[in-house]
Design a protein around this motif. Structure first.
Motif, short mmCIF file in Angstrom:
data_model
loop_
_atom_site.label_atom_id
_atom_site.label_comp_id
_atom_site.label_asym_id
_atom_site.label_seq_id
_atom_site.Cartn_x
_atom_site.Cartn_y
_atom_site.Cartn_z
N ARG A 195 0.86 -1.19 0.00
CA ARG A 195 0.00 0.00 0.00
C ARG A 195 0.89 1.24 0.00
N VAL A 196 0.35 2.37 -0.39
CA VAL A 196 1.18 3.58 -0.38
C VAL A 196 0.50 4.68 0.43
N ASP A 197 1.33 5.55 0.99
CA ASP A 197 0.84 6.74 1.68
C ASP A 197 1.54 7.95 1.07
N VAL A 198 0.74 8.82 0.43
CA VAL A 198 1.31 9.99 -0.25
C VAL A 198 1.41 11.19 0.70
N ASN A 199 0.76 11.08 1.84
CA ASN A 199 0.80 12.17 2.83
C ASN A 199 0.52 13.53 2.20
N GLN A 200 -0.54 13.61 1.40
CA GLN A 200 -1.05 14.87 0.80
C GLN A 200 -0.12 15.43 -0.27
N GLY A 201 0.83 14.62 -0.76
CA GLY A 201 1.90 15.14 -1.61
C GLY A 201 1.51 15.47 -3.05
N TRP A 202 0.33 15.03 -3.52
CA TRP A 202 -0.01 15.20 -4.93
C TRP A 202 -1.12 16.22 -5.16
N THR A 203 -1.11 16.79 -6.38
CA THR A 203 -2.28 17.52 -6.86
C THR A 203 -3.26 16.48 -7.42
N GLU A 204 -4.45 16.91 -7.74
CA GLU A 204 -5.43 15.97 -8.30
C GLU A 204 -4.92 15.38 -9.63
N PRO A 225 -3.89 10.84 -0.94
CA PRO A 225 -3.10 11.30 -2.10
C PRO A 225 -3.01 12.82 -2.21
N VAL A 226 -4.07 13.52 -1.79
CA VAL A 226 -4.11 14.98 -1.96
C VAL A 226 -4.33 15.65 -0.60
N GLY A 227 -4.35 16.97 -0.61
CA GLY A 227 -4.45 17.75 0.64
C GLY A 227 -5.62 17.36 1.52
N ARG A 228 -5.47 17.62 2.80
CA ARG A 228 -6.47 17.12 3.74
C ARG A 228 -7.83 17.78 3.58
N TYR A 229 -7.86 19.00 3.02
CA TYR A 229 -9.15 19.66 2.83
C TYR A 229 -9.68 19.49 1.39
N ALA A 230 -8.96 18.73 0.56
CA ALA A 230 -9.35 18.57 -0.85
C ALA A 230 -10.41 17.48 -1.00
N THR A 231 -11.50 17.65 -0.27
CA THR A 231 -12.55 16.61 -0.26
C THR A 231 -13.16 16.41 -1.65
N ALA A 232 -13.40 17.51 -2.36
CA ALA A 232 -14.02 17.38 -3.69
C ALA A 232 -13.11 16.60 -4.63
N ALA A 233 -11.81 16.87 -4.56
CA ALA A 233 -10.86 16.14 -5.42
C ALA A 233 -10.85 14.66 -5.05
N MET A 234 -10.92 14.36 -3.75
CA MET A 234 -10.94 12.95 -3.32
C MET A 234 -12.20 12.26 -3.82
N THR A 235 -13.32 12.97 -3.82
CA THR A 235 -14.57 12.39 -4.33
C THR A 235 -14.41 12.05 -5.81
N ARG A 236 -13.84 12.99 -6.58
CA ARG A 236 -13.68 12.75 -8.03
C ARG A 236 -12.70 11.59 -8.26
N LEU A 237 -11.60 11.59 -7.53
CA LEU A 237 -10.60 10.52 -7.70
C LEU A 237 -11.18 9.16 -7.33
N SER A 238 -11.98 9.13 -6.25
CA SER A 238 -12.60 7.88 -5.82
C SER A 238 -13.56 7.34 -6.88
N ALA A 239 -14.25 8.26 -7.55
CA ALA A 239 -15.20 7.84 -8.59
C ALA A 239 -14.46 7.36 -9.84
N ARG A 240 -13.30 7.94 -10.13
CA ARG A 240 -12.59 7.62 -11.38
C ARG A 240 -11.73 6.36 -11.29
N HIS A 241 -11.30 6.01 -10.06
CA HIS A 241 -10.33 4.91 -9.92
C HIS A 241 -10.88 3.79 -9.06
#
Ligand code: MUC
Ligand code: MG
Length: 382
Positions: A195-204, A225-241
């Motif tokens: 497993r990997v932990d990016v610790n918020q290191g990436w952009t969407e 993968p992305v910043g701790r407040y980037a909830t919308a990006a996490m939602t999109r990433l979760s839907a795409r992958h």
């Protein structure tokens, strides 16, 4: 009501067995805050407040944790004494906002006291008590060197200590990081979960590339993968992958857990007692995940043995712990702080059985490694 006779805190600096490289910091030692509460009935409760990389991981640092407890929480408890743990923590919450790790340290000590007073383990004070006595523990490969990480993983498998490996990435380019992960997964094959932990290191955008490639490389999940407040990006990433996102830094208590769950921003929660503000709020974070059908994983702030034991008591009570845990903190340190170390055997951590946290500090170790070595040694009162 039980009177508080004294509260002592100290920072203890403990060397790590090797540099531990995260996206935001390289750790050569771990600094923990120990808190000890002595009550009028002659008991002592122990707690630990720990973060990672000084002030780089979150809003607190070892120094701020100690100052908040000494300046704000200690006088309050000395003045009012203790009622139930929940009521005492609610009273502290009215005076101290945020400062989750400081609150976690104090709450842990209160639960230790309550368990000792009642003669039951802390896990028995949480919900319906424990549903397991042991659970799997991951190890983090974070030396920064692929060959060394593979060697370390092979040693852990051989010793039957860990078969789950979390790789810290997010510092180098996405392609370099993925090549590192792919090489390790190829070497370990089906013998281990990688497993990997990016610790918020990436952009969407980086996360889109990274998650696609990590999935092909055989990684089982991508943590924060992305910043701790980037909830919308996490939602999109979760839907795409299809590779699941595990939320870590995004979870700082039940309210944030509710937001992440209701926005479908993660498929797994890394529940941490420190980030949540204590075992009781972390239990509610776990309940939100459980109700939402989100996977559960027992996270760590790389606590030493006190915080690790406290976390273990809570994770033993979760109805599901689908993704295991990463409670390996004490094993990353050159020094053991307990008289009797926590038991790691056959890929699992065994939860202590005795009253309270079920642990005893090694006083000589504490006095040797505490930062203010010249101050009087902490000792049980009464
Ligand atoms: C984190 O971000 O999960 C947990 C294990 C580890 O190596 O670092 C921590 C923090
Ligand atoms: Mg993490």
């Amino acid at each position: 009501m039980i009177a508080v006779k004294g509260i002592e805190t100290c920072i203890v600096d403990l060397p790590t067995i090797r540099p531990h490289i995260l996206a935001m910091a390289t750790m050569h030692h771990q600094s923990i805050v120990l808190v000890r509460i002595h009550t009028s009935d002659g008991l002592e409760g122990i707690g630990e407040g720990t973060t990672i990389g000084g002030a780089s991981y979150c809003d607190e640092s070892p120094e701020s944790i100690k100052v908040v407890i000494d300046t704000y929480i200690k006088p309050l408890l000395l003045e009012t004494g203790l009622t139930g743990v929940g009521a005492t923590m609610a009273m502290i919450g009215r005076l101290v906002s945020g400062n989750h790790i400081a609150k976690c340290a104090v709450e842990t000590a209160l639960l230790d006291l309550e368990g000792k007073r009642l003669g039951v383990p802390v896990s028995a004070l949480l919900g319906g008590g424990r549903v397991r006595d042991s659970f799997p523990v991951a190890w983090t490969l974070a030396s920064g060197d692929t060959a060394r990480d593979i060697e370390e993983a092979e040693e852990m498998l051989e010793a039957r200590r860990h078969a789950i490996f979390k790789l810290k990435i997010g510092k180098r380019s996405v392609r370099e990081d993925v090549a590192h992960v792919a090489a390790i997964k190829q070497a370990l094959g089906d013998r281990a979960s990688v497993r990997v932990d990016v610790n918020q290191g990436w952009t969407e955008i980086q996360a889109d590339t990274g998650m696609g490639l990590l999935s092909e490389a055989g990684a089982d999940l991508v943590e924060q993968p992305v910043g701790r407040y980037a909830t919308a990006a996490m939602t999109r990433l979760s839907a795409r992958h299809s590779i699941p996102i595990m939320a870590d830094e995004s979870l700082h208590g039940p309210e944030s857990a509710y937001t992440v769950a209701s926005k479908d921003a993660a498929k797994i929660f890394a529940v941490k007692i420190a980030q949540s503000g204590g075992l009781l709020p972390a239990q509610r974070v776990g309940a939100i995940a459980d109700a939402a059908g989100i996977g559960l994983y027992g996270g760590t702030m790389l606590e030493a043995s006190v915080g690790t034991a406290a976390s273990a008591h809570l994770f033993a009570t979760f109805p599901r712990l689908d993704w295991g845990s990463e409670l390996f903190g004490p094993l990353l340190l050159t020094e053991e702080l307990l008289e009797q170390p926590l038991l790691y055997r056959d890929f699992e951590l065994h939860v202590p059985q005795g009253p309270g946290l079920g642990i005893n500090l090694d006083e000589e170790k504490v006095s040797h490694f505490r930062r203010d070595r010249t101050a009087p040694v902490l000792h049980a009162v009464g």
